[in-house]
Design a protein around this motif. Structure first.
Motif, PDB file in Angstrom:
ATOM      1  N   SER A   1       0.813  -1.318  -0.032  1.00  0.00           N
ATOM      2  CA  SER A   1       0.002  -0.210  -0.024  1.00  0.00           C
ATOM      3  C   SER A   1       0.908   1.456  -0.201  1.00  0.00           C
ATOM      4  CB  SER A   1      -0.978   0.018   1.158  1.00  0.00           C
ATOM      5  OG  SER A   1      -1.847  -1.175   1.232  1.00  0.00           O
ATOM      6  N   TYR A   2       1.772   1.266  -0.862  1.00  0.00           N
ATOM      7  CA  TYR A   2       2.867   2.387  -0.817  1.00  0.00           C
ATOM      8  C   TYR A   2       3.113   2.987  -2.405  1.00  0.00           C
ATOM      9  CZ  TYR A   2       7.776   4.612  -0.701  1.00  0.00           C
ATOM     10  OH  TYR A   2       8.498   5.423  -0.739  1.00  0.00           O
ATOM     11  N   SER A   3       2.344   4.170  -2.103  1.00  0.00           N
ATOM     12  CA  SER A   3       2.443   5.099  -3.628  1.00  0.00           C
ATOM     13  C   SER A   3       3.735   5.538  -3.630  1.00  0.00           C
ATOM     14  CB  SER A   3       1.328   5.906  -3.618  1.00  0.00           C
ATOM     15  OG  SER A   3       0.137   5.122  -3.691  1.00  0.00           O
ATOM     16  N   SER A   4       4.974   4.927  -4.621  1.00  0.00           N
ATOM     17  CA  SER A   4       6.059   5.604  -4.772  1.00  0.00           C
ATOM     18  C   SER A   4       6.307   6.561  -5.688  1.00  0.00           C
ATOM     19  CB  SER A   4       7.022   4.448  -4.987  1.00  0.00           C
ATOM     20  OG  SER A   4       6.603   4.015  -6.297  1.00  0.00           O
ATOM     21  N   ASN A   5       5.479   6.779  -6.788  1.00  0.00           N
ATOM     22  CA  ASN A   5       5.576   7.432  -8.013  1.00  0.00           C
ATOM     23  C   ASN A   5       6.694   7.364  -8.861  1.00  0.00           C
ATOM     24  OD1 ASN A   5       3.200   9.014  -7.346  1.00  0.00           O
ATOM     25  ND2 ASN A   5       4.010  10.188  -5.869  1.00  0.00           N
ATOM     26  N   CYS A   6       7.049   5.954  -8.700  1.00  0.00           N
ATOM     27  CA  CYS A   6       8.489   5.633  -9.192  1.00  0.00           C
ATOM     28  C   CYS A   6       8.484   5.758 -10.808  1.00  0.00           C
ATOM     29  CB  CYS A   6       8.827   4.267  -8.742  1.00  0.00           C
ATOM     30  SG  CYS A   6       8.027   2.749  -9.336  1.00  0.00           S
ATOM     31  N   GLN A   7       7.227   5.730 -11.333  1.00  0.00           N
ATOM     32  CA  GLN A   7       7.143   5.736 -13.031  1.00  0.00           C
ATOM     33  C   GLN A   7       7.366   7.053 -13.375  1.00  0.00           C
ATOM     34  OE1 GLN A   7       4.843   3.074 -15.366  1.00  0.00           O
ATOM     35  NE2 GLN A   7       3.525   3.052 -13.285  1.00  0.00           N
ATOM     36  N   THR A   8       7.314   7.999 -12.664  1.00  0.00           N
ATOM     37  CA  THR A   8       7.352   9.496 -12.855  1.00  0.00           C
ATOM     38  C   THR A   8       8.616  10.098 -12.243  1.00  0.00           C
ATOM     39  OG1 THR A   8       5.864  10.092 -11.349  1.00  0.00           O
ATOM     40  CG2 THR A   8       5.134  10.194 -13.630  1.00  0.00           C
ATOM     41  N   GLU A   9       9.035   9.467 -11.089  1.00  0.00           N
ATOM     42  CA  GLU A   9      10.221   9.977 -10.437  1.00  0.00           C
ATOM     43  C   GLU A   9      11.204   8.863 -10.249  1.00  0.00           C
ATOM     44  OE1 GLU A   9       8.584  11.240  -6.559  1.00  0.00           O
ATOM     45  OE2 GLU A   9       7.124  12.519  -7.522  1.00  0.00           O
ATOM     46  N   GLY A  10      11.239   8.010 -10.994  1.00  0.00           N
ATOM     47  CA  GLY A  10      12.491   6.683 -10.851  1.00  0.00           C
ATOM     48  C   GLY A  10      13.589   7.126 -10.771  1.00  0.00           C
ATOM     49  N   GLY A  11      14.078   8.234 -11.349  1.00  0.00           N
ATOM     50  CA  GLY A  11      15.538   8.522 -11.145  1.00  0.00           C
ATOM     51  C   GLY A  11      15.945   9.316  -9.728  1.00  0.00           C
ATOM     52  N   THR A  12      14.917   9.552  -9.013  1.00  0.00           N
ATOM     53  CA  THR A  12      15.228  10.339  -7.590  1.00  0.00           C
ATOM     54  C   THR A  12      14.828   9.534  -6.447  1.00  0.00           C
ATOM     55  OG1 THR A  12      13.007  11.380  -7.899  1.00  0.00           O
ATOM     56  CG2 THR A  12      14.736  12.349  -8.955  1.00  0.00           C
ATOM     57  N   ASN A  13      13.805   8.644  -6.607  1.00  0.00           N
ATOM     58  CA  ASN A  13      13.557   7.852  -5.461  1.00  0.00           C
ATOM     59  C   ASN A  13      14.851   6.906  -4.980  1.00  0.00           C
ATOM     60  OD1 ASN A  13      12.561   5.684  -3.610  1.00  0.00           O
ATOM     61  ND2 ASN A  13      10.358   6.951  -4.135  1.00  0.00           N
ATOM     62  N   THR A  14      15.225   7.209  -3.619  1.00  0.00           N
ATOM     63  CA  THR A  14      16.506   6.492  -3.131  1.00  0.00           C
ATOM     64  C   THR A  14      16.363   5.214  -3.052  1.00  0.00           C
ATOM     65  OG1 THR A  14      15.897   7.037  -1.101  1.00  0.00           O
ATOM     66  CG2 THR A  14      17.533   8.503  -2.090  1.00  0.00           C
ATOM     67  N   TYR A  15      15.089   4.804  -2.549  1.00  0.00           N
ATOM     68  CA  TYR A  15      14.749   3.161  -2.387  1.00  0.00           C
ATOM     69  C   TYR A  15      14.657   2.701  -3.854  1.00  0.00           C
ATOM     70  CZ  TYR A  15      12.236  -0.862  -1.388  1.00  0.00           C
ATOM     71  OH  TYR A  15      11.755  -2.203  -1.351  1.00  0.00           O
ATOM     72  N   ILE A  16      13.922   3.041  -4.810  1.00  0.00           N
ATOM     73  CA  ILE A  16      13.985   2.495  -6.169  1.00  0.00           C
ATOM     74  C   ILE A  16      15.262   2.344  -6.819  1.00  0.00           C
ATOM     75  CG2 ILE A  16      12.894   2.835  -8.490  1.00  0.00           C
ATOM     76  CD1 ILE A  16      10.835   2.502  -6.005  1.00  0.00           C
ATOM     77  N   LYS A  17      16.188   3.328  -6.597  1.00  0.00           N
ATOM     78  CA  LYS A  17      17.501   3.336  -7.124  1.00  0.00           C
ATOM     79  C   LYS A  17      18.201   2.092  -6.540  1.00  0.00           C
ATOM     80  CE  LYS A  17      19.582   7.335  -7.531  1.00  0.00           C
ATOM     81  NZ  LYS A  17      20.020   8.794  -7.270  1.00  0.00           N
ATOM     82  N   ALA A  18      18.008   2.115  -5.215  1.00  0.00           N
ATOM     83  CA  ALA A  18      18.668   0.994  -4.525  1.00  0.00           C
ATOM     84  C   ALA A  18      18.352  -0.471  -4.777  1.00  0.00           C
ATOM     85  CB  ALA A  18      18.476   0.923  -2.985  1.00  0.00           C
ATOM     86  N   VAL A  19      17.160  -0.687  -5.135  1.00  0.00           N
ATOM     87  CA  VAL A  19      16.495  -1.976  -5.516  1.00  0.00           C
ATOM     88  C   VAL A  19      17.177  -2.275  -6.856  1.00  0.00           C
ATOM     89  CG1 VAL A  19      14.483  -3.271  -6.433  1.00  0.00           C
ATOM     90  CG2 VAL A  19      14.494  -1.798  -4.519  1.00  0.00           C
ATOM     91  N   TYR A  20      17.187  -1.186  -7.819  1.00  0.00           N
ATOM     92  CA  TYR A  20      17.712  -1.636  -9.281  1.00  0.00           C
ATOM     93  C   TYR A  20      19.240  -1.751  -9.067  1.00  0.00           C
ATOM     94  CZ  TYR A  20      13.999  -0.448 -12.211  1.00  0.00           C
ATOM     95  OH  TYR A  20      12.669  -0.550 -12.970  1.00  0.00           O
ATOM     96  N   GLU A  21      19.982  -0.963  -8.376  1.00  0.00           N
ATOM     97  CA  GLU A  21      21.225  -1.134  -8.118  1.00  0.00           C
ATOM     98  C   GLU A  21      21.637  -2.827  -7.589  1.00  0.00           C
ATOM     99  OE1 GLU A  21      25.460   1.155  -7.897  1.00  0.00           O
ATOM    100  OE2 GLU A  21      23.702   1.961  -6.310  1.00  0.00           O
ATOM    101  N   LEU A  22      20.966  -3.132  -6.568  1.00  0.00           N
ATOM    102  CA  LEU A  22      21.048  -4.236  -5.925  1.00  0.00           C
ATOM    103  C   LEU A  22      20.829  -5.559  -7.019  1.00  0.00           C
ATOM    104  CD1 LEU A  22      19.292  -3.762  -2.577  1.00  0.00           C
ATOM    105  CD2 LEU A  22      21.557  -4.529  -2.643  1.00  0.00           C
TER     106      LEU A  22
END
Length: 518
Positions: free
Chosen positions: A206-227
């Motif tokens: 139930s977490y709205s991350s807006n990662c599709q529009t802010e994928g380059g700035t969200n630190t958690y999203i970047k961490a998941v991709y990097e891992l």
């Protein structure tokens, strides 16, 4: 006197140092010889264990590693070898690590119907991130967790996810609008991967991350991709298989940094949910107020002794679901859209079926999922040709005897080539041809149930396969309703086995708006 004594000691030590140096060198030599003897004994034992299985000749030092050129041909080489060595053959990764590679349903049935644990070679790289979640746990721990997590994938829990998945897909499709104005292809996987990540965050936590529009700035999203990228990198770079070398490397530093970001985020999500639920004692009362998600199920799960999951167990399962749930689905969906772009006649039939079912609606509903049989067959045929997880491996804890009498002793590594099974010409007629009618009920009934295993099979099959299939159906339907997919013949994917099936050069298609009059 003290000064003289110290001076004498120093002179004695200095004079004796060459002897100490020789002693240290001798100890090191003994250790090296001992380790080498152990490894040579292990190699000899492995050869003996595999003597019933013939296979392609390998290099004495590199094994079959040099045969895999990292150029998009590796998986097809496995298929070619499968024609020469029916059922299974040994594959050597260096001089000491060997897997029996299985590529036939009659053999894979033996390993997949067991509860043998995942192997301790490939999966240990993942474990340092996701912990002992369902993917890598074994024995009683795996059995207990599997039983506690199963209610999280009941259709009552999955039902409300349909709207959330539709919303995530529509966000992605809105971003694609700019590509309709050019006649140029674009890379699919990066878009689809963000979309599936967006979906899983909404549905499971139930977490709205807006990662599709802010994928380059969200630190958690970047961490998941990097891992994900660093685990892939470690898997294919043999020096990084050594924990110390990887730890001391720049990539190891980046990995620990990204893992820390991921863990802080996961722990914070869990802490906030625990705080919100601290006055709730029953899951049913929560369900009255809002739709349940995966995290609710985890926090309320209790075994027969009324014992729940520990904080560490909950974090491991959250990280496991994050990793498995978005990357595998993104791979599957990207290749589905690519396949449909390559086969416009099947794409057209799917679109007609979808438009009829939606009947003017722009969002999929739960009841619609069972009303698109042709689209579902096309999705399954895409998963056959491009399985999201191209291979799996186990380490057997007891002797394993196959249907033809050949046996492997305890401790052997067994690899299941899902790609090899799905392209096996003894199982599938014209295996490289795209033919959705293979999945008509009457055709399915004539095949082994282990001929098609994109989500594995048996007791350790993918617990989230219905979640994944639902998301692939919804996204495929909404894409085809809005856009016509067109192949770019100049950019065919060069497929490579990573943690999931990827392409060296990306997965490219062109799109144009669907003509509403057609």
């Amino acid at each position: 006197i003290t000064t003289m004594a110290l001076t004498e000691d120093f002179v004695y030590f200095s004079l004796d140092w060459p002897h100490m140096h020789h002693l240290v060198a001798l100890v090191c030599l003994v250790v090296v010889v001992y380790k080498l003897n152990m490894l040579l004994a292990k190699r000899k034992t492995t050869f003996r264990n595999m003597e019933a299985f013939s296979g392609p000749p390998g290099h004495w030092l590199f094994g079959h590693v040099l045969e895999f050129k990292q150029d998009g041909t590796e998986l097809f080489k496995i298929v070619q070898w499968g024609k020469l060595y029916p059922y299974a053959f040994p594959l050597w990764f260096g001089p000491f690590v060997c897997f029996l590679n299985i590529h036939h349903p009659d053999y894979v049935k033996t390993i997949l119907t067991s509860t043998e644990p995942k192997d301790d070679f490939a999966y240990r790289f993942i474990e340092s991130w996701i912990g002992e979640g369902l993917l890598v746990s074994k024995g009683q721990k795996w059995f207990r967790h599997r039983r506690l997590l199963t209610p999280g994938f009941h259709y009552d829990v999955l039902k409300p996810y349909v709207k959330l998945m539709s919303d995530s897909a529509k966000t992605m499709l809105a971003k694609w609008e700019s590509y309709t104005k050019t006649n140029e292809s674009f890379e699919l996987f990066q878009h689809v991967s963000l979309m599936t990540l967006d979906s899983i965050l909404k549905c499971a936590f139930s977490y709205s991350s807006n990662c599709q529009t802010e994928g380059g700035t969200n630190t958690y999203i970047k961490a998941v991709y990097e891992l994900s990228d660093l685990i892939n990198l470690r898997f294919r770079m043999f020096p990084y298989h050594n924990d110390l070398i990887f730890y001391l490397s720049p990539h190891g530093f980046r990995y620990r940094k990204a893992r820390h970001v991921s863990r802080i985020h996961t722990e914070e999500v869990i802490r906030k949910r625990k705080e919100a639920l601290k006055n709730e004692t029953e899951l049913e009362r929560v369900q009255v107020k809002r739709n349940l998600d995966f995290l609710d199920i985890l926090l309320f799960a209790k075994d027969e002794d009324q014992q729940g999951l520990s904080d560490e167990d909950i974090r491991a399962e959250v990280d496991t679901f994050m990793f498995e749930g978005h990357d595998t689905t993104a791979s599957g969906l990207s290749f589905i859209l690519y396949c449909l772009a390559c086969h416009p006649e099947h794409q057209k039939l799917c679109r007609e079926e979808i438009i009829e079912v939606l009947d003017g609606k722009d969002t999929f509903e739960w009841e619609d999922l069972s009303k698109i049989p042709y689209t579902t067959m096309c999705i399954k045929e895409c998963l056959r040709l491009y399985p999201p997880v191209p291979g799996m491996s186990r380490k057997i804890t007891k002797p394993l005897t196959f249907f033809d009498g050949r046996t492997l002793p305890e401790g052997c590594h067994v690899g299941t080539s899902v790609f090899g099974i799905h392209r096996n010409a003894n199982v599938w007629e014209n295996p490289d041809v795209f033919d959705p009618l293979r999945f008509l009920p009457e055709n399915v009934s004539e095949r082994s149930p282990h001929a098609f295993v994109p989500f594995s099979a048996g007791p350790r099959n993918c617990i989230g396969q219905n979640f994944a299939m639902n998301e692939m159906k919804i996204a495929t339907a909404l894409v085809l309703k809005r856009y016509q997919l067109i192949e770019d013949p100049a950019l065919k994917p060069k497929i490579i086995p990573r943690l999931v099936l990827r392409s060296l050069n990306g997965i490219h298609i062109k799109i144009k708006p669907v003509d509403p009059q057609v």
